[in-house]
Design a protein around this motif. Sequence first.
Motif, mmCIF file in Angstrom:
data_model
loop_
_atom_site.group_PDB
_atom_site.id
_atom_site.type_symbol
_atom_site.label_atom_id
_atom_site.label_comp_id
_atom_site.label_asym_id
_atom_site.label_seq_id
_atom_site.Cartn_x
_atom_site.Cartn_y
_atom_site.Cartn_z
ATOM 1 N N ARG A 143 9.029 10.494 3.182
ATOM 2 C CA ARG A 143 8.953 11.094 1.850
ATOM 3 C C ARG A 143 7.813 12.116 1.826
ATOM 4 O O ARG A 143 6.750 11.879 1.245
ATOM 5 N N LYS A 158 1.605 4.309 -4.144
ATOM 6 C CA LYS A 158 2.943 4.864 -3.923
ATOM 7 C C LYS A 158 3.439 4.556 -2.514
ATOM 8 O O LYS A 158 4.611 4.212 -2.312
ATOM 9 N N GLU A 161 4.402 0.951 -2.274
ATOM 10 C CA GLU A 161 5.670 0.710 -2.972
ATOM 11 C C GLU A 161 6.849 1.081 -2.083
ATOM 12 O O GLU A 161 7.874 0.388 -2.064
ATOM 13 N N LEU A 162 6.692 2.169 -1.322
ATOM 14 C CA LEU A 162 7.758 2.600 -0.422
ATOM 15 C C LEU A 162 7.914 1.667 0.777
ATOM 16 O O LEU A 162 9.032 1.411 1.229
ATOM 17 N N GLN A 163 6.807 1.139 1.270
ATOM 18 C CA GLN A 163 6.851 0.412 2.541
ATOM 19 C C GLN A 163 6.902 -1.101 2.395
ATOM 20 O O GLN A 163 7.132 -1.802 3.388
ATOM 21 N N GLU A 174 16.357 4.997 9.319
ATOM 22 C CA GLU A 174 15.567 6.215 9.101
ATOM 23 C C GLU A 174 15.510 7.054 10.368
ATOM 24 O O GLU A 174 15.525 8.286 10.314
#
Length: 369
Positions: A143, A158, A161-163, A174
């Motif tokens: 991202r 952030k 939250e993504l990982q 991915e």
Amino acid sequence: MKLKLSTATLIIFIILGKTSCQSQNNLGDFISHKCDSLLTNGEIKSLSIGVIKNGKIYKFHKGKLTNGQSPNNQTLYEIASLTKTFTGTLLAKAILDQKVGLDDDIRKYLPENYPNLEFNGQPITFRNLATHTSGLPNMFPNRPEIFEKPNWDELPFKINELQAGFTKEQFLAELHKVELDTLAGHKFSYSNAGANLLGYCLERIYQKPYEDLIKNYILQPLKMNNTYIGISEENKQFLAKGLNTNGIEMPPRAKKELQAEGGIISNLDNMIKYMQLELETDNPLVKTSHQELLNGKYGNFENGLFWQIFKNGDKPTKIFQNGGAFGTSSWLTIIPERKIGVFIITNVSGPEVHRKLSTLADNIIEYTD
């Protein structure tokens, strides 16, 4: 006049000679004073430091953590990207075990076909992963937009939250999305995803989890009994809470399956043991880890297996690496030729913190010249 000049010269000689002797005898005092001076500027609140010189160990815990207490021998820190040097050591073992070659196509060790992991017929190799020249993104999930003009007080949350809970299956998915835009090895681009890919390949090579590889081949032989992969509820109570330079408490890294890029936590005593290993110049594992992989491409600057190497003319080669978690900064410098190593870690992260830790390490090394 002649006698006075001779006497003055003798006095100067005695003073200089005394100072030279004191530089060795008072190294502990010098380190302590330099650490105290660093803490006075207020940006760095606390630190733990270990120095090895000719086999003698100096260690200090300074300042106050967020709980109002000084760090101590039980304090655990996130060493972040210093974890990569442990991963590099595992790669060195795989090379010595003749299980893998530095210039092997990494796709040989993946469970699926990845035609996208080559450019103009040239694949990504283990050399590329270990020197951040693979062309892979900084992180998965990829991202890049979150790094464009970020709010640094919010960015760690952030990323977490993504990982959070990111699995190996998601990582491989991915990896299929990667679009290389240049030959591997052509340019430097820092990649945590590349380090995790290396860790994943090592798992498949040895048919063991990364955590077991680290324990079996590094932690247990070195008796690093207070070093862990990941943050458990049991060891969380000893983990130093991190801050950014605005004094905002930062979160520890999110739990996820692949941790070869930055998942290790450790204490000062254990990191001194690790530093002792890195000073063993005759150890094949260390020699392989410290080999120069860029073939002089960047002049005096080289890379080992996730180590940075600086060669400065006739001066001894400096091998170093740093680690930056959301609220932790660390620095490790070794000069094997002079049998000196410096490890410093603090529970504060910020753009100037690593520079200050690097300067402190250099000052200590220069003092012992």
